[in-house]
Enzyme design. Structure first.
Site, mmCIF file in Angstrom:
data_model
loop_
_atom_site.group_PDB
_atom_site.id
_atom_site.type_symbol
_atom_site.label_atom_id
_atom_site.label_comp_id
_atom_site.label_asym_id
_atom_site.label_seq_id
_atom_site.Cartn_x
_atom_site.Cartn_y
_atom_site.Cartn_z
ATOM 1 N N GLU A 94 0.831 -1.193 0.000
ATOM 2 C CA GLU A 94 0.000 0.000 0.000
ATOM 3 C C GLU A 94 0.872 1.252 0.000
ATOM 4 O O GLU A 94 1.972 1.251 0.543
ATOM 5 C CB GLU A 94 -0.914 -0.013 1.232
ATOM 6 N N CYS A 107 3.582 8.609 0.759
ATOM 7 C CA CYS A 107 4.118 7.695 1.766
ATOM 8 C C CYS A 107 4.226 6.331 1.092
ATOM 9 O O CYS A 107 3.213 5.745 0.707
ATOM 10 C CB CYS A 107 3.170 7.662 2.962
ATOM 11 N N CYS A 114 7.016 -6.795 6.635
ATOM 12 C CA CYS A 114 8.153 -6.106 7.246
ATOM 13 C C CYS A 114 9.044 -7.127 7.921
ATOM 14 O O CYS A 114 8.568 -8.137 8.433
ATOM 15 C CB CYS A 114 7.669 -5.088 8.279
ATOM 16 N N CYS A 118 7.554 -4.682 15.365
ATOM 17 C CA CYS A 118 7.000 -3.711 16.311
ATOM 18 C C CYS A 118 5.583 -4.129 16.708
ATOM 19 O O CYS A 118 4.738 -4.373 15.852
ATOM 20 C CB CYS A 118 6.988 -2.316 15.697
ATOM 21 N N CYS A 121 2.353 -2.152 15.354
ATOM 22 C CA CYS A 121 2.229 -1.857 13.924
ATOM 23 C C CYS A 121 1.560 -3.013 13.182
ATOM 24 O O CYS A 121 1.984 -4.164 13.307
ATOM 25 C CB CYS A 121 3.625 -1.595 13.348
ATOM 26 N N CYS A 339 -0.461 5.939 9.819
ATOM 27 C CA CYS A 339 0.772 5.260 10.233
ATOM 28 C C CYS A 339 0.460 3.951 10.933
ATOM 29 O O CYS A 339 -0.335 3.911 11.863
ATOM 30 C CB CYS A 339 1.516 6.105 11.270
HETATM 31 N N1 SAH Z 1 10.020 0.735 9.337
HETATM 32 C C1 SAH Z 1 10.107 2.155 9.253
HETATM 33 C C2 SAH Z 1 9.047 2.809 8.374
HETATM 34 C C3 SAH Z 1 7.632 2.312 8.474
HETATM 35 S S1 SAH Z 1 6.656 2.719 9.889
HETATM 36 C C4 SAH Z 1 10.119 2.772 10.627
HETATM 37 O O1 SAH Z 1 9.927 2.049 11.596
HETATM 38 O O2 SAH Z 1 10.347 3.963 10.740
HETATM 39 C C5 SAH Z 1 6.340 4.452 9.791
HETATM 40 C C6 SAH Z 1 6.089 5.085 11.167
HETATM 41 O O3 SAH Z 1 4.800 4.706 11.696
HETATM 42 C C7 SAH Z 1 7.107 4.680 12.211
HETATM 43 O O4 SAH Z 1 7.491 5.815 12.943
HETATM 44 C C8 SAH Z 1 6.310 3.740 13.095
HETATM 45 O O5 SAH Z 1 6.849 3.613 14.361
HETATM 46 C C9 SAH Z 1 4.950 4.390 13.051
HETATM 47 N N2 SAH Z 1 3.848 3.507 13.466
HETATM 48 C C10 SAH Z 1 3.752 2.179 13.311
HETATM 49 N N3 SAH Z 1 2.573 1.736 13.794
HETATM 50 C C11 SAH Z 1 1.915 2.820 14.256
HETATM 51 C C12 SAH Z 1 0.620 3.015 14.839
HETATM 52 N N4 SAH Z 1 -0.203 2.001 15.028
HETATM 53 N N5 SAH Z 1 0.258 4.281 15.165
HETATM 54 C C13 SAH Z 1 1.093 5.323 14.939
HETATM 55 N N6 SAH Z 1 2.314 5.194 14.375
HETATM 56 C C14 SAH Z 1 2.722 3.960 14.044
#
Ligand code: SAH
Length: 346
Positions: A94, A107, A114, A118, A121, A339
């Protein structure tokens, strides 16, 4: 069905020139085709109208153009657009167009699924995983540039690698894609308008510095206390904060570029004074900016956005320590485009 023919966009310009010479044609033909493939983003050999029919057939017999297909487009009430993008092997990633009054930001995703884990996420829960090729990343940007021109009457202005995947775990392809995006032979965008966001892979951050990249770096920190960070980002056990910090010091020494940290404050996890103090301690070695991002729930409530009182406390302490801080509201929540929500539920 994936074709067994070679993807022509895996060839460099020189390889393409050599190919034409080997075919008894002129090297210059390689330049023309290269321009069609990248700058003009041709979807088929048929589109290449200044190339003879015979040559187009020959190309067809030897190669494919593995172009992405925007399978589904959803538009949010706030103007955000989410594309479900189908890849040549049927997998889906996406990408998101985020408009503001002055900018359009793309974006984009760097991996299917991935490689990291995390807990907060949605992308980390996907089973399928592969790296995206440079052309698959480039095509997402082109698709959003076209949508920006069509719906907002202006070209794309910024790109963030904050979609699905960890860009620094697909280092070579991400850098090749950025090369094309910034090259006059591709989209000619300024690297200053590109942000690569990483969960923090120390070795690769050092490599970015050594490779003298000109785009910006953002680090998803979320906690500057090892125990807390490992509980929400388990790979932190392998790449602890001390190593991340030393890689960032190296990055700053070499590039003198300000570092941006992304940070979500969750209730009961990192909403106390000691958490802010650790954050200040972690980032004060270089000019820094902290983006406090709103949490987008992905589950049944294990994680809860902290109170606005906690956010105010973060803001006040950071500012008192001369660290720039912004509080970001999420966009596109109604279409799962915010995000951490990219998981191809559609
Ligand atoms: N892997 C990379 C890029 C993808 S995530 C990274 O970790 O930076 C993009 C951003 O979204 C990151 O800052 C991540 O921590 C944040 N993110 C992931 N899940 C989220 C959520 N449920 N709510 C808000 N931000 C989130």
């Amino acid at each position: 069905m994936a074709s067994t023919k070679k993807d022509i966009r895996a060839l460099t310009k020189n390889q393409l020139r050599t190919f034409f010479v080997e075919q008894g044609d002129k090297a210059f033909r390689g330049n023309q085709v290269y321009e069609w493939l990248w700058k003009k983003s041709a979807h088929s050999f048929e589109d290449m109208t200044n190339i003879s029919l015979e040559t187009r057939f020959m190309l067809e017999e030897n190669f494919v153009i593995n172009h992405i297909k925007v399978d589904q487009m959803q538009r949010s009430s706030d103007g955000t657009i989410k594309n479900a993008v189908q890849l040549h092997d049927g997998l889906i990633v996406e990408s998101v167009l985020i408009p503001t009054s002055t900018r359009t930001t793309a974006c984009v995703s760097s991996q299917v699924g991935c490689s990291l884990d995390c807990k907060f996420c949605a992308t980390s829960r996907l089973k399928r995983m592969r790296n995206l090729n440079p052309d698959e990343i480039y095509d997402q940007v082109v698709a959003i540039d076209n949508e920006s021109r069509l719906y907002y009457d202006r070209p794309l202005s910024n790109i963030v690698f904050m979609g699905m995947g960890e860009p620094l775990m697909n280092y070579n392809n991400v850098l090749k894609a950025i090369d094309k995006i910034t090259s006059p032979e591709g989209l000619g965008m300024s690297p200053k308008r590109i942000v690569v966001s990483t969960s923090g892979v120390p070795k690769m951050i050092r490599k970015l510095a050594d490779d003298r990249v000109r785009f910006k770096l953002a680090v998803s920190l979320h906690s500057a206390i090892d125990e807390v960070r490992t509980s929400i980002m388990p790979f932190n056990a392998t790449f602890p904060l001390k190593e991340l910090r030393s890689a960032l010091e190296y990055w700053y020494e070499k590039t003198k570029n300000r570092i941006t940290y992304e940070y979500v404050v969750w209730e009961g996890i990192n909403d106390k004074r000691k958490d802010v103090d650790a954050l200040v301690e972690f980032c004060k070695f270089a000019p820094s900016k902290v983006n406090l991002i709103e949490y987008n729930p992905i589950d049944d409530g294990e994680f809860q956005q902290a109170s606005s009182k906690a956010i105010d406390m973060y803001q006040a302490v950071l500012e008192a320590n001369h660290i720039t801080v912004t509080v970001r509201r999420s966009r596109g929540k109604d279409i799962d485009a915010a995000c951490g929500q990219l998981a191809n539920k559609a």
